[in-house]
Design a protein around this motif. Sequence first.
Motif, mmCIF file in Angstrom:
data_model
loop_
_atom_site.group_PDB
_atom_site.id
_atom_site.type_symbol
_atom_site.label_atom_id
_atom_site.label_comp_id
_atom_site.label_asym_id
_atom_site.label_seq_id
_atom_site.Cartn_x
_atom_site.Cartn_y
_atom_site.Cartn_z
ATOM 1 N N VAL A 27 -1.439 13.790 1.552
ATOM 2 C CA VAL A 27 -2.342 12.946 2.029
ATOM 3 C C VAL A 27 -2.379 12.301 3.253
ATOM 4 O O VAL A 27 -3.501 12.179 3.894
ATOM 5 C CB VAL A 27 -2.278 11.792 0.858
ATOM 6 C CG1 VAL A 27 -3.308 10.661 0.985
ATOM 7 C CG2 VAL A 27 -2.253 12.438 -0.644
ATOM 8 N N ARG A 28 -1.117 12.186 3.840
ATOM 9 C CA ARG A 28 -1.147 11.439 5.019
ATOM 10 C C ARG A 28 -1.741 12.488 6.154
ATOM 11 O O ARG A 28 -2.486 12.076 7.183
ATOM 12 C CB ARG A 28 0.324 11.266 5.524
ATOM 13 C CG ARG A 28 1.108 10.456 4.524
ATOM 14 C CD ARG A 28 0.644 9.045 4.616
ATOM 15 N NE ARG A 28 0.380 8.289 5.951
ATOM 16 C CZ ARG A 28 -0.293 7.273 6.154
ATOM 17 N NH1 ARG A 28 -1.025 6.730 5.054
ATOM 18 N NH2 ARG A 28 -0.535 7.092 7.400
ATOM 19 N N GLU A 29 -1.307 13.736 6.024
ATOM 20 C CA GLU A 29 -2.125 15.018 6.979
ATOM 21 C C GLU A 29 -3.511 14.941 7.063
ATOM 22 O O GLU A 29 -4.123 14.813 7.826
ATOM 23 C CB GLU A 29 -1.285 16.300 6.575
ATOM 24 C CG GLU A 29 -0.106 16.367 7.197
ATOM 25 C CD GLU A 29 0.789 17.499 6.341
ATOM 26 O OE1 GLU A 29 -0.185 18.443 5.797
ATOM 27 O OE2 GLU A 29 1.896 17.618 6.355
ATOM 28 N N THR A 30 -4.005 14.857 5.538
ATOM 29 C CA THR A 30 -5.339 14.781 5.413
ATOM 30 C C THR A 30 -6.119 13.447 6.002
ATOM 31 O O THR A 30 -7.139 13.523 6.787
ATOM 32 C CB THR A 30 -5.863 14.978 4.071
ATOM 33 O OG1 THR A 30 -4.986 16.247 3.589
ATOM 34 C CG2 THR A 30 -7.483 15.056 3.961
ATOM 35 N N ALA A 31 -5.578 12.179 5.947
ATOM 36 C CA ALA A 31 -6.166 11.160 6.408
ATOM 37 C C ALA A 31 -5.927 11.150 7.899
ATOM 38 O O ALA A 31 -6.933 10.739 8.576
ATOM 39 C CB ALA A 31 -5.286 10.002 5.834
ATOM 40 N N ALA A 32 -4.855 11.547 8.437
ATOM 41 C CA ALA A 32 -4.691 11.680 10.186
ATOM 42 C C ALA A 32 -5.730 12.694 10.590
ATOM 43 O O ALA A 32 -6.434 12.291 11.528
ATOM 44 C CB ALA A 32 -3.324 11.989 10.281
ATOM 45 N N ARG A 33 -6.117 13.692 10.087
ATOM 46 C CA ARG A 33 -7.032 14.754 10.563
ATOM 47 C C ARG A 33 -8.571 14.082 10.562
ATOM 48 O O ARG A 33 -9.222 14.097 11.379
ATOM 49 C CB ARG A 33 -7.073 15.934 9.631
ATOM 50 C CG ARG A 33 -7.864 17.006 10.154
ATOM 51 C CD ARG A 33 -7.722 18.462 9.519
ATOM 52 N NE ARG A 33 -8.033 18.243 8.391
ATOM 53 C CZ ARG A 33 -7.422 18.417 7.158
ATOM 54 N NH1 ARG A 33 -5.853 18.501 7.234
ATOM 55 N NH2 ARG A 33 -7.708 18.197 5.831
ATOM 56 N N GLU A 97 -5.241 4.479 4.983
ATOM 57 C CA GLU A 97 -5.597 4.041 6.360
ATOM 58 C C GLU A 97 -5.851 2.569 6.381
ATOM 59 O O GLU A 97 -6.600 1.895 7.356
ATOM 60 C CB GLU A 97 -6.626 4.888 6.876
ATOM 61 C CG GLU A 97 -6.413 6.527 7.394
ATOM 62 C CD GLU A 97 -5.245 6.490 8.463
ATOM 63 O OE1 GLU A 97 -5.392 5.328 9.312
ATOM 64 O OE2 GLU A 97 -4.633 7.621 8.736
ATOM 65 N N GLY A 98 -5.396 1.897 5.195
ATOM 66 C CA GLY A 98 -5.168 0.504 5.167
ATOM 67 C C GLY A 98 -6.508 -0.065 4.846
ATOM 68 O O GLY A 98 -7.047 -1.173 5.040
ATOM 69 N N ILE A 99 -7.618 0.722 4.133
ATOM 70 C CA ILE A 99 -8.920 0.353 3.547
ATOM 71 C C ILE A 99 -8.550 -0.001 2.105
ATOM 72 O O ILE A 99 -8.258 0.965 1.258
ATOM 73 C CB ILE A 99 -10.059 1.274 3.699
ATOM 74 C CG1 ILE A 99 -10.131 1.738 5.345
ATOM 75 C CG2 ILE A 99 -11.103 0.929 3.258
ATOM 76 C CD1 ILE A 99 -10.929 2.891 5.515
ATOM 77 N N PRO A 100 -8.878 -1.321 1.558
ATOM 78 C CA PRO A 100 -8.656 -1.545 0.251
ATOM 79 C C PRO A 100 -9.820 -0.990 -0.650
ATOM 80 O O PRO A 100 -10.874 -0.722 -0.394
ATOM 81 C CB PRO A 100 -8.899 -3.193 0.185
ATOM 82 C CG PRO A 100 -8.577 -3.696 1.465
ATOM 83 C CD PRO A 100 -8.705 -2.444 2.528
ATOM 84 N N ALA A 101 -9.265 -0.127 -1.669
ATOM 85 C CA ALA A 101 -10.110 0.699 -2.611
ATOM 86 C C ALA A 101 -9.649 0.553 -3.917
ATOM 87 O O ALA A 101 -8.428 0.260 -4.293
ATOM 88 C CB ALA A 101 -10.031 1.800 -2.177
ATOM 89 N N GLY A 102 -10.385 0.469 -5.062
ATOM 90 C CA GLY A 102 -10.035 0.522 -6.400
ATOM 91 C C GLY A 102 -11.049 1.254 -7.332
ATOM 92 O O GLY A 102 -11.986 1.937 -6.780
ATOM 93 N N PHE A 103 -10.951 1.164 -8.602
ATOM 94 C CA PHE A 103 -11.429 1.953 -9.501
ATOM 95 C C PHE A 103 -12.336 1.292 -10.462
ATOM 96 O O PHE A 103 -12.140 0.433 -10.820
ATOM 97 C CB PHE A 103 -10.367 2.795 -10.383
ATOM 98 C CG PHE A 103 -9.456 3.642 -9.606
ATOM 99 C CD1 PHE A 103 -9.624 4.925 -9.216
ATOM 100 C CD2 PHE A 103 -8.099 2.990 -9.212
ATOM 101 C CE1 PHE A 103 -8.774 5.394 -8.373
ATOM 102 C CE2 PHE A 103 -7.337 3.747 -8.556
ATOM 103 C CZ PHE A 103 -7.458 5.075 -8.133
#
Length: 193
Positions: A27-33, A97-103
């Motif tokens: 997840v971290r690698e995908t987010a960074a890319r 990346e620090g963006i609040p998100a929910g379902f």
Amino acid sequence: MMLTPVTADESAYLAADDTVDHFHPRVRETAARLMAAAGGELTGYARAAFEFVRDTITHSADADDPRITWRASDVLEQRTGICHAKSHALVALLRAEGIPAGFCYQKLDVLHGLIALRLPGARRWARQDARGNKPGVDAQFSLGRERLAWPVRPEKGECEYPLLHAEPHPVVLRALRTAEDRAGLWELLDRAL
């Protein structure tokens, strides 16, 4: 649609757990890319994350893929999942990346899962539907007018659930974790909410 968060604690919409495992290296690698491709800008990143999940992770029913995924990192690795699993992946990427998100959920023919995010400075949550486009479905990233996969049809008994959950609904998660196949999964989800 006006969403009501189930908790006033916004940090809950940034949390990691076994499902939204945004601490996982994949997840971290995908987010960074995706963040690099967006030039470090959060709105561009949110759009890129949405389009990545919508366009590169197949909806398993559309692809006739029998696998059932539920953990965000597994969805990203296997590149398949139903709407709920794809929502888990998108929420993990946003939270990474620090963006609040929910379902959030819609009751259509079956229970449909989508997400909502709130960018810094925004006054409201914006729902997004990354289930994947196909003929007759054209969901788009939008912070204004919603561009979801399907509108609800109240005359057919369909409805919007107005709650914004910080975690996937427990019934949805239990169905994803226990179903033996997609047919069994649809049956479990049909009884979910």
